[in-house]
Enzyme design. Structure first.
Site, PDB file in Angstrom:
ATOM      1  N   GLY A 185      23.058  41.247  60.235  1.00  0.00           N
ATOM      2  CA  GLY A 185      21.784  41.075  59.569  1.00  0.00           C
ATOM      3  C   GLY A 185      21.779  40.408  58.214  1.00  0.00           C
ATOM      4  O   GLY A 185      20.710  40.193  57.645  1.00  0.00           O
ATOM      5  N   GLY A 186      22.943  40.059  57.670  1.00  0.00           N
ATOM      6  CA  GLY A 186      22.977  39.444  56.349  1.00  0.00           C
ATOM      7  C   GLY A 186      22.245  38.120  56.287  1.00  0.00           C
ATOM      8  O   GLY A 186      21.470  37.861  55.355  1.00  0.00           O
ATOM      9  N   LYS A 187      22.462  37.258  57.277  1.00  0.00           N
ATOM     10  CA  LYS A 187      21.802  35.951  57.277  1.00  0.00           C
ATOM     11  C   LYS A 187      20.319  36.090  57.614  1.00  0.00           C
ATOM     12  O   LYS A 187      19.482  35.331  57.105  1.00  0.00           O
ATOM     13  CB  LYS A 187      22.505  35.008  58.255  1.00  0.00           C
ATOM     14  CG  LYS A 187      23.934  34.656  57.836  1.00  0.00           C
ATOM     15  CD  LYS A 187      24.553  33.664  58.799  1.00  0.00           C
ATOM     16  CE  LYS A 187      25.994  33.349  58.410  1.00  0.00           C
ATOM     17  NZ  LYS A 187      26.899  34.496  58.588  1.00  0.00           N
ATOM     18  N   ASP A 204      20.004  39.647  69.073  1.00  0.00           N
ATOM     19  CA  ASP A 204      21.422  39.903  69.317  1.00  0.00           C
ATOM     20  C   ASP A 204      21.537  40.688  70.617  1.00  0.00           C
ATOM     21  O   ASP A 204      20.728  41.580  70.881  1.00  0.00           O
ATOM     22  CB  ASP A 204      22.056  40.679  68.173  1.00  0.00           C
ATOM     23  CG  ASP A 204      23.568  40.496  68.138  1.00  0.00           C
ATOM     24  OD1 ASP A 204      24.039  39.677  67.321  1.00  0.00           O
ATOM     25  OD2 ASP A 204      24.268  41.145  68.939  1.00  0.00           O
ATOM     26  N   ASP A 237      19.947  37.978  76.125  1.00  0.00           N
ATOM     27  CA  ASP A 237      21.137  37.144  76.269  1.00  0.00           C
ATOM     28  C   ASP A 237      20.836  35.789  75.633  1.00  0.00           C
ATOM     29  O   ASP A 237      20.022  35.016  76.142  1.00  0.00           O
ATOM     30  CB  ASP A 237      21.479  36.978  77.754  1.00  0.00           C
ATOM     31  CG  ASP A 237      22.785  36.230  77.978  1.00  0.00           C
ATOM     32  OD1 ASP A 237      23.267  35.544  77.047  1.00  0.00           O
ATOM     33  OD2 ASP A 237      23.337  36.312  79.094  1.00  0.00           O
ATOM     34  N   GLY A 238      21.487  35.497  74.515  1.00  0.00           N
ATOM     35  CA  GLY A 238      21.197  34.269  73.780  1.00  0.00           C
ATOM     36  C   GLY A 238      21.433  33.008  74.580  1.00  0.00           C
ATOM     37  O   GLY A 238      20.821  31.968  74.305  1.00  0.00           O
ATOM     38  N   ASP A 255      24.781  31.598  64.630  1.00  0.00           N
ATOM     39  CA  ASP A 255      25.978  32.177  64.000  1.00  0.00           C
ATOM     40  C   ASP A 255      26.715  32.971  65.075  1.00  0.00           C
ATOM     41  O   ASP A 255      26.514  34.170  65.231  1.00  0.00           O
ATOM     42  CB  ASP A 255      25.563  33.064  62.829  1.00  0.00           C
ATOM     43  CG  ASP A 255      26.745  33.614  62.063  1.00  0.00           C
ATOM     44  OD1 ASP A 255      27.644  32.817  61.729  1.00  0.00           O
ATOM     45  OD2 ASP A 255      26.782  34.833  61.806  1.00  0.00           O
ATOM     46  N   CYS A 310      32.797  32.458  61.290  1.00  0.00           N
ATOM     47  CA  CYS A 310      33.677  32.888  60.194  1.00  0.00           C
ATOM     48  C   CYS A 310      35.127  32.779  60.661  1.00  0.00           C
ATOM     49  O   CYS A 310      35.948  33.657  60.416  1.00  0.00           O
ATOM     50  CB  CYS A 310      33.336  34.291  59.715  1.00  0.00           C
ATOM     51  SG  CYS A 310      33.146  35.520  61.005  1.00  0.00           S
TER      52      CYS A 310
END
EC number: 2.1.1.-
Length: 384
Positions: A185-187, A204, A237-238, A255, A310
């Site tokens: 959840g940061g972005k 997600d 499902d992305g 991301d 990342c």
């Protein structure tokens, strides 16, 4: 007297029959039953030593020791709190708002004719985005965030490099935005801080990760925004998003799940280098291509997508970008253009250490003087 007491204790210990101690009180730790024979963190390091020593050459020892050292953080100011008061408190710690400081410096250079790169207005996410960091070489830590006078947390501690994909997305007021792999959840929180999202879909697949996302939203975002029409949280499902909501969004952030290199060197829990997750790790690039392709399909023609990981791995970074672009061209006759982000290196060189040899996109590499990242990000524009 003390000597007599000590002698008495020794005599008593000699007479104690350890066999009389009840079995339930005797325990010999069985290492093989409690610890993996090959810890995932060790397997991760072995993997990185083999692959990244080839990919980065002489840079790898410096990156390696930085990855194994304590990570540096930034404090993202929560604009839903009393942001001016929070900013003043962070300044008192000798921290600096790296976003607005870099933008101000870039504007002065542009006005003086010292730079041919795009103006800040063409790439910066929003002047409302504020993130404080300590100077290079300063390993000070921010105190834990606390609720402010308005009932929400004052700032969010994150890897400051994680803000670069949000900046690269170039949000404009009124944009319809998708965060395809939003948790933890940061972005997502950073996207909301811009004040540019008319609607934000945060998705997600993992229910447990969605729970973490919901917790962050509950802690940082006022109820009227969180429960209104501006933010929608889903667990789909992305890979199917292009079919579900194709040609819909102005901006999409992808991301993706990756090897999370720094986490994999420090945490056994949920480590993708566990032997039981070998197949999952091997097919990661395929999943990443599918997710990026879905994000591009969900974007309106003329819209923008930022892909990020990342991980340091070019197999998960540049190769995925190139694979998704080829997939859309061959299967959907959709043309996608990679946008140049080299000016990010110059704008943020005082805060981050960038790798200069990416084929496409930009990569923040860990460095002991600026121990952020790794963070790869690449911006694309859907042309058709």
């Amino acid at each position: 007297m003390a000597a007599l007491t000590l002698r008495g204790v020794r005599e008593l210990l000699k007479r104690v029959d350890l066999a009389t101690v009840p079995r339930r009180h005797r325990y010999k730790k069985k290492w093989a039953a409690t610890e993996p024979k090959f810890p995932a963190v060790r397997l991760a390091l072995q993997n990185f030593d083999m692959t990244y020593s080839v990919q980065f050459g002489d840079l790898w020892p410096s990156i390696r020791v930085s990855l194994l050292s304590e990570q540096k953080y930034g404090a993202l100011v929560n604009n839903f709190a009393a942001w001016d008061h929070v900013s003043a408190k962070l300044e008192q710690l000798s921290a600096k708002d790296f976003v607005n400081e870099a933008i101000s410096h870039w504007e002065l250079q542009s006005e003086g004719g010292q730079s041919a790169a795009p103006s800040p207005a063409s790439w910066a996410c929003s002047p409302n985005l504020r993130c404080f960091t300590f100077d290079r070489g300063d390993i000070s830590r921010f105190p834990p965030a606390r609720p402010g006078s308005l009932g929400v947390m004052e700032y969010y501690l994150m890897d400051a490099a994680s803000l670069l994909p949000v900046l690269a997305l170039g949000l404009q007021p009124g944009d319809i935005v998708l965060d395809l792999c939003a948790a933890p959840g940061g972005k997502t929180l950073a996207l909301l801080q811009t004040g540019c999202c008319r609607n934000l879909a945060a998705n997600d697949l993992s229910p447990s990760r969605i729970a973490r996302l919901q917790k962050i939203l509950h802690s940082y975002v006022p109820e009227e925004i969180r429960d209104g029409n501006q933010v929608r949280v889903t667990s789909w499902d992305g890979r199917k998003w292009g079919e579900l909501e194709g040609d819909t969004y102005d901006r999409v952030l992808v991301d993706v799940p990756c090897t999370t290199d720094r986490h994999s060197l420090h945490e056994e829990e949920n480590n993708i280098f566990k032997r039981s997750r070998k197949k999952e790790r091997q097919i990661l690039p395929v999943l990443q291509v599918q997710l990026l392709a879905a994000g591009l399909l969900a974007t309106k023609p003329g819209g923008h997508v930022v892909y990020s990981t990342c991980s340091l791995s070019h197999l998960q970074n540049e190769y995925v970008v190139q694979g998704a672009i080829e997939l859309l061209a061959n299967q959907y006759s959709i043309q996608v253009q990679v946008e140049d982000l080299t000016h990010f290196r110059r704008v943020f060189m005082d805060t981050f250490c960038f790798f200069s040899s990416c084929q496409v996109g930009e990569l923040v590499i860990p460095n002991l003087m600026a121990n952020f990242g790794p963070m790869y990000f690449c911006k694309m524009r859907r042309l058709t």
